[in-house]
Design a protein around this motif. Structure first.
Motif, PDB file in Angstrom:
ATOM      1  N   PRO A 302      44.536 -29.223 -88.957  1.00 23.75           N
ATOM      2  CA  PRO A 302      44.699 -30.464 -88.189  1.00 23.75           C
ATOM      3  C   PRO A 302      44.829 -31.663 -89.134  1.00 23.75           C
ATOM      4  N   VAL A 303      45.840 -32.443 -88.917  1.00 26.30           N
ATOM      5  CA  VAL A 303      46.101 -33.603 -89.762  1.00 26.30           C
ATOM      6  C   VAL A 303      46.003 -34.865 -88.900  1.00 26.30           C
ATOM      7  N   PRO A 304      45.238 -35.874 -89.330  1.00 20.82           N
ATOM      8  CA  PRO A 304      45.136 -37.100 -88.529  1.00 20.82           C
ATOM      9  C   PRO A 304      46.460 -37.836 -88.476  1.00 20.82           C
ATOM     10  N   PHE A 305      46.676 -38.529 -87.398  1.00 24.89           N
ATOM     11  CA  PHE A 305      47.892 -39.323 -87.265  1.00 24.89           C
ATOM     12  C   PHE A 305      47.539 -40.679 -86.676  1.00 24.89           C
ATOM     13  N   ARG A 306      48.340 -41.666 -87.029  1.00 25.09           N
ATOM     14  CA  ARG A 306      48.085 -43.027 -86.587  1.00 25.09           C
ATOM     15  C   ARG A 306      48.593 -43.226 -85.159  1.00 25.09           C
ATOM     16  N   LEU A 307      47.973 -44.190 -84.479  1.00 29.99           N
ATOM     17  CA  LEU A 307      48.397 -44.563 -83.129  1.00 29.99           C
ATOM     18  C   LEU A 307      48.832 -46.029 -83.157  1.00 29.99           C
ATOM     19  N   PRO A 308      50.115 -46.273 -83.432  1.00 28.20           N
ATOM     20  CA  PRO A 308      50.600 -47.658 -83.559  1.00 28.20           C
ATOM     21  C   PRO A 308      50.381 -48.497 -82.304  1.00 28.20           C
ATOM     22  N   TYR A 309      50.523 -47.894 -81.115  1.00 28.57           N
ATOM     23  CA  TYR A 309      50.358 -48.673 -79.887  1.00 28.57           C
ATOM     24  C   TYR A 309      48.928 -49.212 -79.796  1.00 28.57           C
ATOM     25  N   ALA A 310      47.958 -48.406 -80.262  1.00 32.29           N
ATOM     26  CA  ALA A 310      46.554 -48.829 -80.232  1.00 32.29           C
ATOM     27  C   ALA A 310      46.304 -49.944 -81.241  1.00 32.29           C
ATOM     28  N   GLU A 311      46.910 -49.847 -82.415  1.00 34.76           N
ATOM     29  CA  GLU A 311      46.751 -50.888 -83.432  1.00 34.76           C
ATOM     30  C   GLU A 311      47.343 -52.207 -82.956  1.00 34.76           C
ATOM     31  N   ASP A 312      48.487 -52.141 -82.299  1.00 35.63           N
ATOM     32  CA  ASP A 312      49.100 -53.357 -81.750  1.00 35.63           C
ATOM     33  C   ASP A 312      48.220 -53.986 -80.678  1.00 35.63           C
ATOM     34  N   ALA A 313      47.627 -53.156 -79.827  1.00 38.54           N
ATOM     35  CA  ALA A 313      46.758 -53.674 -78.763  1.00 38.54           C
ATOM     36  C   ALA A 313      45.553 -54.390 -79.353  1.00 38.54           C
ATOM     37  N   LEU A 314      44.961 -53.828 -80.401  1.00 30.84           N
ATOM     38  CA  LEU A 314      43.784 -54.432 -81.018  1.00 30.84           C
ATOM     39  C   LEU A 314      44.096 -55.785 -81.649  1.00 30.84           C
ATOM     40  N   LYS A 315      45.323 -55.935 -82.149  1.00 29.10           N
ATOM     41  CA  LYS A 315      45.689 -57.184 -82.824  1.00 29.10           C
ATOM     42  C   LYS A 315      46.199 -58.259 -81.878  1.00 29.10           C
ATOM     43  N   THR A 316      46.404 -57.917 -80.607  1.00 28.74           N
ATOM     44  CA  THR A 316      46.951 -58.897 -79.664  1.00 28.74           C
ATOM     45  C   THR A 316      46.061 -59.144 -78.451  1.00 28.74           C
ATOM     46  N   LEU A 317      45.080 -58.282 -78.207  1.00 29.78           N
ATOM     47  CA  LEU A 317      44.203 -58.421 -77.046  1.00 29.78           C
ATOM     48  C   LEU A 317      42.752 -58.533 -77.500  1.00 29.78           C
ATOM     49  N   SER A 318      41.902 -59.059 -76.610  1.00 28.38           N
ATOM     50  CA  SER A 318      40.471 -59.046 -76.912  1.00 28.38           C
ATOM     51  C   SER A 318      40.010 -57.596 -77.011  1.00 28.38           C
ATOM     52  N   LEU A 319      38.885 -57.364 -77.675  1.00 24.37           N
ATOM     53  CA  LEU A 319      38.437 -55.996 -77.926  1.00 24.37           C
ATOM     54  C   LEU A 319      38.223 -55.196 -76.635  1.00 24.37           C
TER      55      LEU A 319
END
Length: 344
Positions: A302-319
């Protein structure tokens, strides 16, 4: 069987495919080991931060800190009760000229009181008046002893939170002011801000402290809110004292999702950096085109992978909003990634 015979029986294209598989497997294994090492390092670092957090919280309970807090609270409350007028100031009126007027006033009142005490002359009512100045969420008080007091009121979602105090003093009207006492959290850089701004631009110093305090409250309350709303889904949660580093883990899914957010400046309420990694809890079958033809497949680590949609949400919305967005779209994002991996 002799190796030369084995190589001879393998076509160049199949041999190349085998080499690529080996290289890919080695690179995946190396990546997993590197990521595991980074994760353990992060956990150790954050565990150390938690220990420091507890040690530093103990410092807050010291008698001297409590005495300063209680005394300033009483002094500001007495100044509020004694005020004869509160003037609301807008941003344009809040300038160096007004601050100079306030400074001059506190020094004149201090000199007049000293003169009255020496001569036993009755004080002039004009100089007994107490005027306070309200600028946004801070109130400026004229305190005894030629001091200026700033009261910072903080809010979250429209509800009042803590009130903080800061006292400025100068030996004369012409000399620079210094911070003599305050009730700000000790882990916020008030001395650095004082060194950078107070002597050159007192207005900027006062306003910058307001930004730092309000942003700290915003970040802290956002973390408190996700604990209250989603605590059963969060496995681990770490944060630095000023809440400018926050990391947590989601484990109630097909993947273990690690979230790390950082705020490059203490006046930020949205992260400047966000990284979200999904760690599969099961291995998956990586079947190549050659493997499908031969009916065989290799089980990959198993190899970890990034979730870009989640990173974008964190940088544009409150936690809390970003968390809800991540959880809502996580099953679809995981399904898409797993399908993509299994079809490679």
């Amino acid at each position: 069987m002799d190796l030369s015979v084995t190589v001879a029986m393998t076509s160049p294209s199949e041999h190349g495919e085998q080499l690529r598989k080996r290289q890919h497997s080695l690179s995946e294994l190396t990546y997993v080991r590197d990521e595991d090492a980074k994760l353990e390092t992060t956990r150790a670092r954050l565990s150390n931060l938690l220990k420091r957090h507890e040690d530093l919280k103990e410092r807050l309970s010291r008698d001297s800190d409590k005495l300063i807090f209680e005394r300033l609270q009483k002094e500001f409350e007495a100044a509020r009760v004694a005020q004869t007028e509160e003037i609301s100031i807008d941003d344009e009126q809040w300038n160096d000229g007004l601050l100079a007027t306030i400074r001059e006033k506190v020094h004149m009142e201090a000199e007049r009181k000293a003169m009255v005490n020496q001569t036993n002359v009755q004080a002039d009512g004009q100089f007994q008046s107490r005027t306070t100045y309200r600028i946004r969420n801070k109130v400026i008080y004229c305190l005894d002893g030629a001091r200026i007091g700033i009261q910072y009121e903080t809010f979250f979602a429209g509800e009042p939170c803590e009130i903080y105090h800061c006292v400025l003093e100068s030996k004369s009207f012409l000399e620079k002011m210094t911070v003599t006492e305050h009730t700000l959290p000790f882990f916020l850089p008030i001395r650095e801000v004082e060194s950078d701004h107070l002597s050159s631009n007192a207005i900027k110093f006062i306003d910058h402290l307001e930004e730092i305090l309000q942003s700290y409250i915003d970040r802290r309350e956002q973390v408190r809110l996700i604990k209250e709303l989603y605590g059963n889904q969060i496995g681990e949660l770490f944060n630095s004292l000023p809440y400018n580093l926050i990391e947590f883990v989601l484990e109630d899914f097909e993947c273990k999702v690690t979230v790390s957010i950082r705020y490059s400046d203490l006046i930020l309420t949205l992260p400047s950096q966000a990284r979200v990694l999904a760690w599969p809890l099961r291995s998956y079958k990586r079947v190549s085109a050659a493997g499908r033809r031969s009916g065989s497949g290799a089980t990959a680590q198993p190899v970890p992978f990034r979730l870009p949609y989640a990173e974008d949400a964190l940088k544009t919305l409150s936690l809390p909003e970003a968390y809800a967005e991540i959880v809502l779209n996580l099953p679809r994002a995981l399904k898409k990634v797993f399908y993509s991996q299994e079809s490679d």
